[in-house]
Design an enzyme around this catalytic site. Structure first.
Site, mmCIF file in Angstrom:
data_model
loop_
_atom_site.group_PDB
_atom_site.id
_atom_site.type_symbol
_atom_site.label_atom_id
_atom_site.label_comp_id
_atom_site.label_asym_id
_atom_site.label_seq_id
_atom_site.Cartn_x
_atom_site.Cartn_y
_atom_site.Cartn_z
ATOM 1 N N CYS A 70 56.655 52.330 34.813
ATOM 2 C CA CYS A 70 57.687 51.497 34.207
ATOM 3 C C CYS A 70 58.378 50.625 35.257
ATOM 4 O O CYS A 70 58.016 50.613 36.426
ATOM 5 C CB CYS A 70 58.693 52.326 33.433
ATOM 6 S SG CYS A 70 58.039 53.002 31.891
ATOM 7 N N HIS B 17 63.809 49.184 32.153
ATOM 8 C CA HIS B 17 64.971 50.008 31.812
ATOM 9 C C HIS B 17 65.883 50.256 33.016
ATOM 10 O O HIS B 17 65.559 49.909 34.150
ATOM 11 C CB HIS B 17 64.498 51.352 31.224
ATOM 12 C CG HIS B 17 63.649 52.175 32.153
ATOM 13 N ND1 HIS B 17 64.180 52.967 33.143
ATOM 14 C CD2 HIS B 17 62.308 52.339 32.217
ATOM 15 C CE1 HIS B 17 63.199 53.587 33.777
ATOM 16 N NE2 HIS B 17 62.048 53.210 33.237
#
Length: 333
Positions: free
Chosen positions: A308, A292
């Site tokens: 992440c 992301h």
């Protein structure tokens, strides 16, 4: 910018604009950030870790245009650029020196001959925002309807892949407002690599995400941040992209975050470029993990995250253009 001022600048020529102190040496013409000299430069200085100035900025723009992203364009040769130099050299049959040498300059210029700086006129829509500072606490963020850019400077910097301070260096004395003409890196019309496949490789040691071609060579590369081995380490192995969301909201769940403050409450954080996951979410088949964007592009490739895989917003958006749900992701140590 008022018409009289624009005419005056045009009559003086771009070289008459004031330059940063390091760009004023007559012995180093390639150090000029002025529009015409910057675009006309054809020299091939050896650039390495620690190099600074207009030549380094030109190299950063060239790498950005061929989708080997240096992260923020700032005129400084750091680890992100070094990683991309080495990856681009290996993918194009060049000696992997990690420096921008004559052969690398030649390959980059043959791959893309477009001017490296362009001019952009700020629109009324650009200047209208909305803009707002992002609250520090997640609870305060959850009360908002969106998390927009904090300022016009931040919005323009992200659009043109440049550090806000370097945007100011390119435009000394220019007030950012509707109607003003500014100088920016020419990065918006770069073409996605035609040889990109649906295979991604994440090199944990180098902090890089690669889009591979059919032969397993990098077709594009992006610097990343991720959790360290003591705090939400990225697991080695294979997974896949299971969903893609533009302008995602973010579920702040302190129960799965090792660095969350005590007594922090679960909260839904509204979308926007300053949302914790930025403008793009590519969910992975490993629960709670994704690739992301981020509201802090200057930290990408340098600092660790709460897990992440973080890219700059613009790199996450570019990645989302070339990969589809089902794309394979191979994480290597």
């Amino acid at each position: 910018m008022p018409l009289t001022r624009r005419l005056a600048l045009a009559s003086l020529g771009a070289a008459a604009l004031p330059l940063p102190l390091w760009a004023r040496s007559p012995a180093a013409p390639s150090a000029s950030l002025a529009f015409d000299p910057f675009n006309a430069a054809s020299d091939a200085p050896l650039l390495k870790m620690g190099s600074k100035g207009a030549a380094t900025a030109r190299a950063q723009i060239l790498f950005d245009r061929v989708w080997f992203s240096p992260g923020e364009i700032d005129g400084a040769f750091g680890r992100n650029l070094q990683r991309m130099v080495r990856a681009y050299q290996g993918a194009n049959g060049l000696k992997e020196t990690g420096t921008v040498d004559e052969a690398t300059w030649k390959a980059l210029r043959e791959a893309d001959s477009a001017p490296l700086l362009t001019r952009y006129t700020i629109t009324e829509k650009d200047a209208a925002g909305p803009f707002a500072k992002t609250p520090t606490s997640m609870a305060a963020r959850a009360e908002l309807k969106a998390l927009p850019y904090a300022s016009l400077s931040e919005a323009l910097a992200e659009r043109f892949h440049v550090a806000p301070a370097f945007l100011q260096q390119l435009n000394p004395g220019v007030k950012l407002a509707a109607g003003a003409e500014i100088v920016v890196p020419n990065v918006l019309d770069s073409k996605a690599p035609t040889r990109a496949s649906q295979r991604l490789e994440i090199d944990k040691a180098e902090h890089v995400l690669f889009v591979l071609d059919g032969d397993g060579k990098p077709a594009a590369g992006f610097p990343i941040s991720m959790g360290n081995e003591a705090r939400d380490p990225l697991p080695v192995g294979k997974m896949a992209i299971k969903n893609a969301v533009e302008m995602p909201s973010y579920t702040y769940n302190p129960a799965i975050l090792k660095t969350a403050p005590k007594n922090a409450a679960k909260a839904e954080i509204p979308p926007g470029p300053n949302n914790p996951v930025g403008t793009i979410w590519l969910g992975l088949t490993k629960p709670h993990w994704g690739i992301h964007g981020t509201p802090e592009p200057s930290r990408v490739g340098h600092d660790e995250s709460n897990g992440c895989i973080h890219l700059t917003n613009w790199d996450a958006e570019r990645l989302a253009k070339v990969v589809k749900v089902g794309a394979q992701v191979d994480v290597r140590a």
